[in-house]
Design an enzyme around this catalytic site. Sequence first.
Site, PDB file in Angstrom:
ATOM      1  N   GLY A  14       0.836  -1.218  -0.126  1.00 32.50           N
ATOM      2  CA  GLY A  14      -0.194   0.122  -0.002  1.00 32.50           C
ATOM      3  C   GLY A  14       0.914   1.286   0.036  1.00 32.50           C
ATOM      4  O   GLY A  14       1.592   1.313   0.933  1.00 32.50           O
ATOM      5  N   ARG A  75       1.574  -5.413  -5.243  1.00 34.46           N
ATOM      6  CA  ARG A  75       1.766  -6.455  -4.316  1.00 34.46           C
ATOM      7  C   ARG A  75       2.047  -7.677  -5.173  1.00 34.46           C
ATOM      8  O   ARG A  75       1.564  -7.886  -6.253  1.00 34.46           O
ATOM      9  CB  ARG A  75       0.357  -6.723  -3.704  1.00 34.46           C
ATOM     10  CG  ARG A  75      -0.165  -5.673  -2.776  1.00 34.46           C
ATOM     11  CD  ARG A  75      -1.278  -6.023  -1.798  1.00 34.46           C
ATOM     12  NE  ARG A  75      -1.881  -4.728  -1.504  1.00 34.46           N
ATOM     13  CZ  ARG A  75      -1.751  -3.996  -0.246  1.00 34.46           C
ATOM     14  NH1 ARG A  75      -0.484  -4.587   0.664  1.00 34.46           N
ATOM     15  NH2 ARG A  75      -2.520  -3.071   0.204  1.00 34.46           N
ATOM     16  N   ASP A 106       4.732  -4.408   6.198  1.00 37.36           N
ATOM     17  CA  ASP A 106       5.343  -5.671   6.682  1.00 37.36           C
ATOM     18  C   ASP A 106       5.748  -6.555   5.422  1.00 37.36           C
ATOM     19  O   ASP A 106       6.944  -7.358   5.646  1.00 37.36           O
ATOM     20  CB  ASP A 106       4.608  -6.288   7.716  1.00 37.36           C
ATOM     21  CG  ASP A 106       2.908  -6.366   7.227  1.00 37.36           C
ATOM     22  OD1 ASP A 106       2.677  -5.751   6.162  1.00 37.36           O
ATOM     23  OD2 ASP A 106       1.941  -6.866   8.207  1.00 37.36           O
ATOM     24  N   THR A 129       4.081   3.056   5.537  1.00 29.92           N
ATOM     25  CA  THR A 129       2.648   2.499   5.387  1.00 29.92           C
ATOM     26  C   THR A 129       1.884   3.349   6.501  1.00 29.92           C
ATOM     27  O   THR A 129       2.413   3.979   7.362  1.00 29.92           O
ATOM     28  CB  THR A 129       2.463   1.098   5.913  1.00 29.92           C
ATOM     29  OG1 THR A 129       1.207   0.812   6.195  1.00 29.92           O
ATOM     30  CG2 THR A 129       3.547   0.864   7.255  1.00 29.92           C
ATOM     31  N   ASP A 131      -0.327   2.466   7.863  1.00 30.34           N
ATOM     32  CA  ASP A 131      -1.029   1.727   9.352  1.00 30.34           C
ATOM     33  C   ASP A 131      -0.214   1.712  10.490  1.00 30.34           C
ATOM     34  O   ASP A 131      -0.905   1.647  11.596  1.00 30.34           O
ATOM     35  CB  ASP A 131      -1.117   0.312   8.672  1.00 30.34           C
ATOM     36  CG  ASP A 131      -2.007  -0.211   7.777  1.00 30.34           C
ATOM     37  OD1 ASP A 131      -2.707   0.834   7.611  1.00 30.34           O
ATOM     38  OD2 ASP A 131      -2.275  -1.235   7.282  1.00 30.34           O
ATOM     39  N   ASP A 133       2.160  -0.028  11.546  1.00 28.24           N
ATOM     40  CA  ASP A 133       2.093  -1.288  12.328  1.00 28.24           C
ATOM     41  C   ASP A 133       3.575  -2.060  12.235  1.00 28.24           C
ATOM     42  O   ASP A 133       3.518  -3.263  12.271  1.00 28.24           O
ATOM     43  CB  ASP A 133       1.132  -2.318  11.881  1.00 28.24           C
ATOM     44  CG  ASP A 133       1.188  -2.483  10.425  1.00 28.24           C
ATOM     45  OD1 ASP A 133       1.786  -1.891   9.759  1.00 28.24           O
ATOM     46  OD2 ASP A 133       0.163  -3.331   9.925  1.00 28.24           O
ATOM     47  N   ARG A 175      -5.419  -2.272   8.555  1.00 26.60           N
ATOM     48  CA  ARG A 175      -5.943  -3.762   8.220  1.00 26.60           C
ATOM     49  C   ARG A 175      -5.968  -4.484   9.570  1.00 26.60           C
ATOM     50  O   ARG A 175      -6.975  -5.120   9.806  1.00 26.60           O
ATOM     51  CB  ARG A 175      -5.111  -4.529   7.213  1.00 26.60           C
ATOM     52  CG  ARG A 175      -5.864  -5.507   6.570  1.00 26.60           C
ATOM     53  CD  ARG A 175      -4.864  -6.219   5.635  1.00 26.60           C
ATOM     54  NE  ARG A 175      -3.670  -5.492   5.030  1.00 26.60           N
ATOM     55  CZ  ARG A 175      -3.170  -5.173   4.030  1.00 26.60           C
ATOM     56  NH1 ARG A 175      -3.897  -5.820   3.175  1.00 26.60           N
ATOM     57  NH2 ARG A 175      -2.140  -4.631   3.752  1.00 26.60           N
TER      58      ARG A 175
HETATM   59  O1  F6P Z   1      -1.454  -1.550   4.310  1.00 25.96           O
HETATM   60  C1  F6P Z   1      -2.303  -0.281   3.954  1.00 25.96           C
HETATM   61  C2  F6P Z   1      -3.432  -0.476   3.574  1.00 25.96           C
HETATM   62  O2  F6P Z   1      -3.982   0.954   3.154  1.00 25.96           O
HETATM   63  C3  F6P Z   1      -4.403  -0.927   4.633  1.00 25.96           C
HETATM   64  O3  F6P Z   1      -4.732   0.061   5.667  1.00 25.96           O
HETATM   65  C4  F6P Z   1      -5.737  -1.502   3.903  1.00 25.96           C
HETATM   66  O4  F6P Z   1      -6.153  -2.689   4.513  1.00 25.96           O
HETATM   67  C5  F6P Z   1      -4.931  -1.857   2.714  1.00 25.96           C
HETATM   68  O5  F6P Z   1      -3.698  -1.136   2.623  1.00 25.96           O
HETATM   69  C6  F6P Z   1      -5.740  -1.664   1.604  1.00 25.96           C
HETATM   70  O6  F6P Z   1      -5.352  -2.492   0.466  1.00 25.96           O
HETATM   71  P1  F6P Z   1      -5.510  -2.293  -1.134  1.00 25.96           P
HETATM   72  O7  F6P Z   1      -5.198  -0.876  -1.551  1.00 25.96           O
HETATM   73  O8  F6P Z   1      -4.644  -3.514  -1.710  1.00 25.96           O
HETATM   74  O9  F6P Z   1      -7.061  -2.595  -1.188  1.00 25.96           O
END
Ligand code: F6P
Length: 324
Positions: A14, A75, A106, A129, A131, A133, A175
């Site tokens: 992300g 990803r 992560d 990120t 998040d 985390d 997440r």
């Molecule tokens: O890891 C960052 C994040 O924005 C999370 O908060 C969220 O759950 C996820 O990525 C969403 O991912 P995507 O953009 O692939 O839907």
Amino acid sequence: MPNIKTIGVLTAGGDAPGMNACIRAITRVARHHNIRVLGVEHGFSGLIAGDYTELIRSSVSNIIQRGGTILKSARTPEFLEPGPRKKAYDSMRSAGMDGLIVIGGDGTALAGAALCEEFDIPVIGCPGTIDNDLFGTDETIGFDTAVNTALENIDKIRDTADAFERTFYIEVMGRTSGFIALDVGLSCGAEFIAIPENKTRLEDLLKIFKSQRATKRSNMIIVAEGDEEGGAFKLAQKVKDHTGVDYRVAILGHVQRGGSPTARDRILASKLGAAAVDALIAGKSNLMTGEVKGALTFTPLRDAAKRDKPVDALLFELAKILAE
Ligand code: F6P
């Protein structure tokens, strides 16, 4: 000390505001040391495909203020397999890369660790990120901007909630973690904060409705997307089933990932990007740069991804008291 002549840099997972500021710092600090920089496009997918472009000083002009990532992101679950990793290593070596800096969360840290544990190529990570985390840094690049973006939107929702004396459930990103929800919840004066780290007790939430409905008719409930109740809609409906209180839900979603990074994120990104280049020059590998209580830190990539980073329990308690 290794003689580092060429490094690669990529962003993965992300995207987070401040990633561009980090790419800029990496490029400019490396160029300062006469190190060539190859920008890898589309994260680990581009590493496998050899999707590289040389970055010079001017390639990173006018990007410090931009959200997203000029290198694009992806990803790449296949990077968990040894075959694609070997392909990536071969393509890095044929491009003359002596080291790699990976910016991400992560999954990015684990992919970077797998690469440098298996092959003789040093890898340093920068925590990027929204998040927040990752273990080993007080804040990740992008977190501060995401919190402020969410807050700006929630303040607007508060206006209409107040006008209609409504209860709003607002779902924020994160997440598996409640860092965004906690900071946003405290800052917007939320009546309740639901985060995955602390079990959401329905009785506590219902108590809030009983005690506040008489005097205060608009309520803001902040729900982390990873909350065990299954998100804002489910929690809202549960409360309605018990109390009859109608609701509106706002899912802030990807708006939290965009926008111009705050000064705090730009500074953090610049410091951690510079530290990553210095670390490669000093012969370090398999580490993530971070900042803890204002001091620069290096944490093993696997620890950064896997070790538990608790939310601030005192802040959570304070938010509760302030909402009484
Ligand atoms: O890891 C960052 C994040 O924005 C999370 O908060 C969220 O759950 C996820 O990525 C969403 O991912 P995507 O953009 O692939 O839907």
